[in-house]
Design a protein around this motif. Structure first.
Motif, PDB file in Angstrom:
ATOM      1  N   ILE A  81     -18.741 -35.953  18.842  1.00  0.00           N
ATOM      2  CA  ILE A  81     -17.420 -35.398  18.547  1.00  0.00           C
ATOM      3  C   ILE A  81     -17.238 -34.012  19.171  1.00  0.00           C
ATOM      4  CG2 ILE A  81     -17.942 -34.297  16.340  1.00  0.00           C
ATOM      5  CD1 ILE A  81     -15.295 -35.627  15.321  1.00  0.00           C
ATOM      6  N   ARG A  82     -18.351 -33.318  19.394  1.00  0.00           N
ATOM      7  CA  ARG A  82     -18.282 -31.976  19.987  1.00  0.00           C
ATOM      8  C   ARG A  82     -17.944 -32.012  21.482  1.00  0.00           C
ATOM      9  NH1 ARG A  82     -23.940 -30.647  17.334  1.00  0.00           N
ATOM     10  NH2 ARG A  82     -24.161 -32.653  18.329  1.00  0.00           N
ATOM     11  N   SER A  83     -17.960 -33.201  22.082  1.00  0.00           N
ATOM     12  CA  SER A  83     -17.595 -33.317  23.501  1.00  0.00           C
ATOM     13  C   SER A  83     -16.080 -33.367  23.689  1.00  0.00           C
ATOM     14  CB  SER A  83     -18.243 -34.558  24.117  1.00  0.00           C
ATOM     15  OG  SER A  83     -17.654 -35.731  23.564  1.00  0.00           O
ATOM     16  N   LEU A  84     -15.336 -33.484  22.592  1.00  0.00           N
ATOM     17  CA  LEU A  84     -13.877 -33.521  22.654  1.00  0.00           C
ATOM     18  C   LEU A  84     -13.323 -32.099  22.577  1.00  0.00           C
ATOM     19  CD1 LEU A  84     -13.338 -36.462  20.147  1.00  0.00           C
ATOM     20  CD2 LEU A  84     -13.420 -36.593  22.640  1.00  0.00           C
ATOM     21  N   SER A  85     -12.037 -31.940  22.839  1.00  0.00           N
ATOM     22  CA  SER A  85     -11.426 -30.616  22.711  1.00  0.00           C
ATOM     23  C   SER A  85     -11.543 -30.155  21.264  1.00  0.00           C
ATOM     24  CB  SER A  85      -9.958 -30.664  23.136  1.00  0.00           C
ATOM     25  OG  SER A  85      -9.196 -31.348  22.156  1.00  0.00           O
ATOM     26  N   LYS A  86     -11.523 -28.850  21.067  1.00  0.00           N
ATOM     27  CA  LYS A  86     -11.651 -28.285  19.716  1.00  0.00           C
ATOM     28  C   LYS A  86     -10.552 -28.831  18.802  1.00  0.00           C
ATOM     29  CE  LYS A  86     -11.804 -23.983  17.167  1.00  0.00           C
ATOM     30  NZ  LYS A  86     -11.525 -22.566  17.146  1.00  0.00           N
ATOM     31  N   GLU A  87      -9.326 -28.899  19.314  1.00  0.00           N
ATOM     32  CA  GLU A  87      -8.180 -29.389  18.540  1.00  0.00           C
ATOM     33  C   GLU A  87      -8.386 -30.845  18.109  1.00  0.00           C
ATOM     34  OE1 GLU A  87      -4.074 -30.675  20.256  1.00  0.00           O
ATOM     35  OE2 GLU A  87      -3.954 -28.502  19.843  1.00  0.00           O
ATOM     36  N   THR A  88      -8.814 -31.694  19.035  1.00  0.00           N
ATOM     37  CA  THR A  88      -9.047 -33.108  18.737  1.00  0.00           C
ATOM     38  C   THR A  88     -10.202 -33.268  17.760  1.00  0.00           C
ATOM     39  OG1 THR A  88      -8.167 -33.798  20.872  1.00  0.00           O
ATOM     40  CG2 THR A  88      -9.590 -35.369  19.737  1.00  0.00           C
ATOM     41  N   ALA A  89     -11.285 -32.547  17.983  1.00  0.00           N
ATOM     42  CA  ALA A  89     -12.443 -32.626  17.089  1.00  0.00           C
ATOM     43  C   ALA A  89     -12.061 -32.225  15.675  1.00  0.00           C
ATOM     44  CB  ALA A  89     -13.573 -31.745  17.617  1.00  0.00           C
ATOM     45  N   GLU A  90     -11.264 -31.163  15.532  1.00  0.00           N
ATOM     46  CA  GLU A  90     -10.824 -30.723  14.195  1.00  0.00           C
ATOM     47  C   GLU A  90      -9.948 -31.774  13.526  1.00  0.00           C
ATOM     48  OE1 GLU A  90      -9.024 -26.895  14.851  1.00  0.00           O
ATOM     49  OE2 GLU A  90     -10.978 -25.884  14.980  1.00  0.00           O
ATOM     50  N   MET A  91      -9.074 -32.412  14.297  1.00  0.00           N
ATOM     51  CA  MET A  91      -8.207 -33.457  13.763  1.00  0.00           C
ATOM     52  C   MET A  91      -9.041 -34.636  13.250  1.00  0.00           C
ATOM     53  SD  MET A  91      -5.153 -35.587  15.766  1.00  0.00           S
ATOM     54  CE  MET A  91      -5.576 -34.729  17.232  1.00  0.00           C
ATOM     55  N   LEU A  92     -10.033 -35.052  14.035  1.00  0.00           N
ATOM     56  CA  LEU A  92     -10.888 -36.171  13.637  1.00  0.00           C
ATOM     57  C   LEU A  92     -11.785 -35.780  12.463  1.00  0.00           C
ATOM     58  CD1 LEU A  92     -11.861 -37.629  17.127  1.00  0.00           C
ATOM     59  CD2 LEU A  92     -10.076 -38.411  15.557  1.00  0.00           C
ATOM     60  N   GLU A  93     -12.295 -34.554  12.464  1.00  0.00           N
ATOM     61  CA  GLU A  93     -13.123 -34.068  11.350  1.00  0.00           C
ATOM     62  C   GLU A  93     -12.344 -34.095  10.034  1.00  0.00           C
ATOM     63  OE1 GLU A  93     -16.202 -33.240  10.698  1.00  0.00           O
ATOM     64  OE2 GLU A  93     -17.019 -33.327  12.718  1.00  0.00           O
ATOM     65  N   ALA A  94     -11.062 -33.733  10.078  1.00  0.00           N
ATOM     66  CA  ALA A  94     -10.226 -33.773   8.872  1.00  0.00           C
ATOM     67  C   ALA A  94     -10.143 -35.198   8.327  1.00  0.00           C
ATOM     68  CB  ALA A  94      -8.837 -33.214   9.171  1.00  0.00           C
ATOM     69  N   GLN A  95      -9.985 -36.174   9.220  1.00  0.00           N
ATOM     70  CA  GLN A  95      -9.941 -37.579   8.792  1.00  0.00           C
ATOM     71  C   GLN A  95     -11.287 -38.033   8.232  1.00  0.00           C
ATOM     72  OE1 GLN A  95      -7.223 -39.822   8.753  1.00  0.00           O
ATOM     73  NE2 GLN A  95      -6.132 -37.913   9.057  1.00  0.00           N
ATOM     74  N   LEU A  96     -12.360 -37.616   8.881  1.00  0.00           N
ATOM     75  CA  LEU A  96     -13.699 -37.980   8.410  1.00  0.00           C
ATOM     76  C   LEU A  96     -13.987 -37.368   7.048  1.00  0.00           C
ATOM     77  CD1 LEU A  96     -15.562 -37.645  11.807  1.00  0.00           C
ATOM     78  CD2 LEU A  96     -15.333 -39.759  10.483  1.00  0.00           C
ATOM     79  N   THR A  97     -13.541 -36.134   6.831  1.00  0.00           N
ATOM     80  CA  THR A  97     -13.740 -35.467   5.547  1.00  0.00           C
ATOM     81  C   THR A  97     -13.041 -36.239   4.431  1.00  0.00           C
ATOM     82  OG1 THR A  97     -13.993 -33.324   6.600  1.00  0.00           O
ATOM     83  CG2 THR A  97     -13.388 -33.315   4.272  1.00  0.00           C
ATOM     84  N   LEU A  98     -11.839 -36.729   4.710  1.00  0.00           N
ATOM     85  CA  LEU A  98     -11.122 -37.537   3.713  1.00  0.00           C
ATOM     86  C   LEU A  98     -11.875 -38.832   3.420  1.00  0.00           C
ATOM     87  CD1 LEU A  98      -7.417 -37.217   4.898  1.00  0.00           C
ATOM     88  CD2 LEU A  98      -8.405 -36.291   2.797  1.00  0.00           C
ATOM     89  N   HIS A  99     -12.345 -39.468   4.487  1.00  0.00           N
ATOM     90  CA  HIS A  99     -13.025 -40.763   4.340  1.00  0.00           C
ATOM     91  C   HIS A  99     -14.369 -40.614   3.619  1.00  0.00           C
ATOM     92  CE1 HIS A  99     -13.958 -44.917   5.306  1.00  0.00           C
ATOM     93  NE2 HIS A  99     -15.171 -44.513   5.632  1.00  0.00           N
ATOM     94  N   TYR A 100     -15.071 -39.524   3.890  1.00  0.00           N
ATOM     95  CA  TYR A 100     -16.409 -39.329   3.332  1.00  0.00           C
ATOM     96  C   TYR A 100     -16.436 -38.296   2.220  1.00  0.00           C
ATOM     97  CZ  TYR A 100     -18.122 -42.223   7.080  1.00  0.00           C
ATOM     98  OH  TYR A 100     -18.341 -43.286   7.912  1.00  0.00           O
ATOM     99  N   PHE A 101     -15.341 -38.166   1.485  1.00  0.00           N
ATOM    100  CA  PHE A 101     -15.287 -37.229   0.365  1.00  0.00           C
ATOM    101  C   PHE A 101     -16.407 -37.577  -0.621  1.00  0.00           C
ATOM    102  CE2 PHE A 101     -13.625 -36.131  -3.898  1.00  0.00           C
ATOM    103  CZ  PHE A 101     -13.597 -34.761  -3.737  1.00  0.00           C
TER     104      PHE A 101
END
Length: 182
Positions: A85-105
């Motif tokens: 995920i760190r190979s993506l742009s910072k903006e994209t990585a943050e967007m995906l991390e937010a979704q992952l955080t919701l999924h893996y709460f």
């Protein structure tokens, strides 16, 4: 009849090849966009998906690597994999991390207040990093999984997850309450 059978076999072979091939999603070949509803859409490999889900393939051992991007329907299909995920742009990585955080709460259990065992279910009363909580687990299933010698993952009957990062950091009294599961 033979022609129809050959067509069905060809079709199945194409589907199997699609399902088993690894399609890498990178910053160069994909564009993720946040939708008005807070979901994520994807443009990748000449295709567009209005909504996708992101899943960690190794959530405990490699949470930033091997992120599966899947269609959002009930019988989801994998579109591709983000190797890191760190190979993506910072903006994209943050967007995906937010979704992952919701999924893996996964609230972290800091204190075990009480556990009662009745009729094949265990009733937990705990204090987590998100506040006090009560939940129920099925004693007959795999509700408590030992990730390491000291780390536990507990899934309640509603499939919510709770983590105890270090059982030995709990008091002896709390550890005794967990003895049934260790």
């Amino acid at each position: 009849m033979e022609q129809k059978r050959n067509f069905e076999i060809e079709s199945m072979n194409e589907e199997v090849e699609q399902m088993t091939s690894l399609r890498q999603i990178t910053a160069e070949n994909a564009v993720f966009t946040k939708t008005d509803g807070g979901f994520i859409s994807l443009d990748f490999d000449s295709g567009h998906w209005d909504r996708v889900n992101v899943i960690r393939l190794f959530p405990f051992t490699d949470p930033d690597k091997y992120i599966s991007v899947r269609t959002a329907e009930e019988r989801s299909r994998e579109i591709g994999v983000i190797m890191d995920i760190r190979s993506l742009s910072k903006e994209t990585a943050e967007m995906l991390e937010a979704q992952l955080t919701l999924h893996y709460f996964t609230p972290v259990i800091q204190k075990v207040i009480d556990i009662k065992d009745e009729y094949g279910y265990a009733y937990f009363h705990v204090l987590t990093d998100r506040g006090e909580c009560r939940f129920i687990i099925n004693m007959g299933g795999n509700a408590v999984v030992r990730l390491t010698d000291s780390r536990l993952l507990i899934s309640d009957i509603d499939e919510n997850r709770f983590e105890i990062p270090d059982v030995f950091a709990l008091s002896v009294k709390e550890q005794r309450k967990l003895d049934l599961f260790l």
